[in-house]
Design a protein around this motif. Structure first.
Motif, PDB file in Angstrom:
ATOM      1  N   TYR A 101      55.712  65.323 -16.057  1.00  0.00           N
ATOM      2  CA  TYR A 101      54.993  64.682 -14.336  1.00  0.00           C
ATOM      3  C   TYR A 101      53.424  63.914 -15.562  1.00  0.00           C
ATOM      4  O   TYR A 101      53.100  64.141 -16.114  1.00  0.00           O
ATOM      5  N   GLU A 137      50.497  63.813  -9.793  1.00  0.00           N
ATOM      6  CA  GLU A 137      51.229  64.250  -9.891  1.00  0.00           C
ATOM      7  C   GLU A 137      51.739  65.791  -9.074  1.00  0.00           C
ATOM      8  O   GLU A 137      52.068  65.884  -8.243  1.00  0.00           O
ATOM      9  N   LEU A 138      51.816  66.089 -10.397  1.00  0.00           N
ATOM     10  CA  LEU A 138      51.828  67.594 -10.664  1.00  0.00           C
ATOM     11  C   LEU A 138      50.620  68.300  -9.943  1.00  0.00           C
ATOM     12  O   LEU A 138      50.984  69.945  -8.906  1.00  0.00           O
TER      13      LEU A 138
END
Length: 84
Positions: A15, A19-20
């Motif tokens: 990721y 995103e994370l």
């Protein structure tokens, strides 16, 4: 097929940091969520040691699937997120 009664599946894969962070900190702006997420990773000494052993440092922009697996192991899946 995912019905409204099934829990969404969180895939263990690489990721981007953004995103994370957005998955674990959806109620924060990116800047604030990013700061809080990094602080939490570093204050969880066991997690931070394990992440560093995989090559992670504070400037990492992408998490490998191995690093994501460690994060999920310590923090749970994003749906089970702790409120930081």
């Amino acid at each position: 097929m995912n019905t409204k009664f099934e829990k969404p599946v969180f895939l263990i894969r690489s990721y981007r940091k953004s995103e994370l962070v957005s998955k674990y900190m959806p109620h924060y702006s990116y800047k604030v969520g990013h700061k809080k997420f990094n602080e939490y990773l570093r204050t969880s000494s066991k997690l931070w040691e394990e992440l560093q052993a995989t090559g992670l440092d504070v400037n990492t922009r992408c998490y490998t699937s191995q690093q994501v697996k460690l994060i999920v192991k310590h923090l749970g899946e994003p749906e089970e997120q702790m409120h930081f």
